[in-house]
Design an enzyme around this catalytic site. Structure first.
Site: not given
Ligand SMILES: NC(=O)c1ccc[n+]([C@@H]2O[C@H](COP(=O)([O-])OP(=O)(O)OC[C@H]3O[C@@H](n4cnc5c(N)ncnc54)[C@H](O)[C@@H]3O)[C@@H](O)[C@H]2O)c1
Length: 280
Positions: A106, A127, A139, A177
């Site tokens: 993350s 991701h 991602e 994030n």
């Protein structure tokens, strides 16, 4: 996340080996995949035989050595640099020399994980978003040494899974994030300071910003421990106090209120009712 990733690869015809720490965890992963696929069967877009074929393509193991023939490995253990790093070093020993070693972090640095291996050019971030079978985005994060060939191979794999790859460079929290967690953290501050109730905070963001889930409900879905780990990586990585985790979030995690996975977070979750026993 690991079982979701295994499911989407198997759904596209890949043979998947799912590594877990013990049989009980493997069984939990199998049951999560089955429930997820059952929901698709119920919608009428997947037949029962296709569901069984997908589940049949995922083999479970608790032995790292079984990964010796893998061409792509996607690591999805907890968001802890020491844990990921130890596993990366072990995987580097076991995987074929030309295999790609991807991580689904993350916020943790791809470059740092790659430096623990002898294949830094074949280490990359993939991701996936939660829930993996539903969310379109992946991602794809380039570490400092990730080669163009590795990026191209992983981008192709991602498209073949039916997902949309977005290229991102390796900085704490990447894009997703770095933008999402400060919003969730701020929502927790609002709750702690009594600015509004949990329902009111979530309603503002759902009705006012058109978010499908409010930030507190989303934090429960992600896992409050995962949110805290990510905020700590952002805080350490940028050294900027704007990323300091809210004390209420720290307290919730200390209390074991981790969100949906523990049955309670900002909200309470009742486990799905067991099917009623058949009666004669
Ligand atoms: N939860 C989310 O919404 C989300 C979204 C995107 C990415 N991520 C990232 O995905 C990763 C996993 O998150 P999660 O929420 O699935 O965590 P989780 O704690 O639910 O699952 C981690 C799993 O890894 C297993 N594990 C631990 N050590 C292992 C080892 N050495 N070998 C094999 N298995 C091992 C554990 O038994 C556990 O089942 C984290 O890096 C997280 O930041 C999470």
């Amino acid at each position: 996340m690991g079982n979701g990733i295994a499911q989407v690869f198997a759904a596209k015809g890949h043979d998947v080996l799912l590594l877990e720490v013990d049989e009980a965890r493997l069984e939990k992963a199998r049951s999560a995949m089955r429930s997820s696929l059952d929901r698709i069967v119920k919608k009428g877009t997947l037949s029962e035989s296709d569901r069984d074929a997908i589940l049949g393509r995922v083999r479970g193991t608790t032995r790292l050595a079984d990964l010796a023939k893998a061409s792509l490995c996607v690591e999805a253990v907890m968001e802890d640099l020491a844990v990921k790093s130890a596993l990366f070093q072990a995987l580097d020993q076991v995987l074929p020399p030309d295999a790609i070693l991807a991580t689904n972090p993350s916020s943790i640095s791809i470059t740092a994980l790659a430096a623990d291996t002898k294949r830094a050019d074949r280490v990359i971030g993939m991701h996936f978003m939660n829930p993996v079978p539903v969310m379109a985005l992946v991602e794809i994060i380039r570490g400092l040494a990730t080669s163009d060939a590795t990026y191209a191979a992983v981008e192709k794999w991602t498209r073949e899974l039916g997902k949309t790859p977005v290229e991102v460079q390796d900085y704490p929290g990447f894009v997703s994030n770095r933008v999402l967690m400060p919003m969730i953290n701020e929502a927790v501050f609002c709750l702690m300071e009594g600015v509004a109730t949990r329902e009111a905070i979530d309603s503002v963001m759902k009705l006012g910003m058109n978010h499908p889930l409010g930030p507190l409900a989303l934090a429960d879905l992600i896992g409050l421990d995962v949110c805290l780990d990510i905020l700590r990586v952002l805080h350490d990585g940028f050294g900027d106090p704007k990323y300091r985790p809210c004390p209420l979030l720290i307290k919730m995690v200390a209390a074991g209120r981790l969100g949906r996975k523990s049955g309670a977070g900002f909200y309470e979750y009742v486990p799905a009712a067991a099917p009623a026993p058949a009666t004669a």
